[in-house]
Enzyme design. Structure first.
Site, short mmCIF file in Angstrom:
data_model
loop_
_atom_site.label_atom_id
_atom_site.label_comp_id
_atom_site.label_asym_id
_atom_site.label_seq_id
_atom_site.Cartn_x
_atom_site.Cartn_y
_atom_site.Cartn_z
N PRO A 45 -46.08 -39.30 57.69
CA PRO A 45 -47.18 -39.73 58.55
C PRO A 45 -46.78 -40.96 59.38
CG PRO A 45 -47.95 -39.32 56.34
CD PRO A 45 -46.46 -39.27 56.30
N GLU A 46 -47.14 -40.93 60.62
CA GLU A 46 -46.88 -42.05 61.51
C GLU A 46 -48.19 -42.80 61.74
OE1 GLU A 46 -43.92 -43.01 62.33
OE2 GLU A 46 -42.88 -41.28 61.51
N LYS A 81 -48.97 -48.69 58.28
CA LYS A 81 -49.16 -47.41 57.59
C LYS A 81 -49.95 -47.55 56.30
CE LYS A 81 -45.13 -45.09 59.47
NZ LYS A 81 -43.94 -44.31 59.15
#
Length: 94
Positions: free
Chosen positions: A2-3, A60
């Site tokens: 996931p970015e 993040k």
């Protein structure tokens, strides 16, 4: 992996669909890489009945602000995601 946009999409989904609602159920993995120092059952019990006040993100990392501690935090890892019952999985679109 996931970015930032995927983590922001998860934060927005929680903000849009969960803010002001009480936690009725949670599922916590029985894995010391996920949670350490407390049993999954105790952690799940500590969340029940709490109201979600806000969802926050820095980079993040994401965390929930509840009406009282604990304030669970999330690091999405390689394939992490948030699933909200009754809400379609949020996908980032450019």
């Amino acid at each position: 992996m996931p970015e930032l946009p995927e983590v922001e999409a998860a934060r927005r989904a929680i903000h849009d669909h969960c803010t002001g609602k009480k936690i009725k159920r949670s599922v916590v993995a029985d894995d010391t890489k996920v949670i350490d120092g407390v049993s999954p059952a105790d952690f799940e019990a500590s969340l029940l009945g709490k109201t979600i006040v806000a969802a926050h993100r820095k980079g993040k990392n994401m965390w929930l602000q509840l009406d009282s501690p604990p304030f669970p935090s999330f690091q999405f890892g390689m394939t992490g995601a948030i699933y909200i019952k009754g809400v379609a999985v949020t996908k980032y679109k450019r």
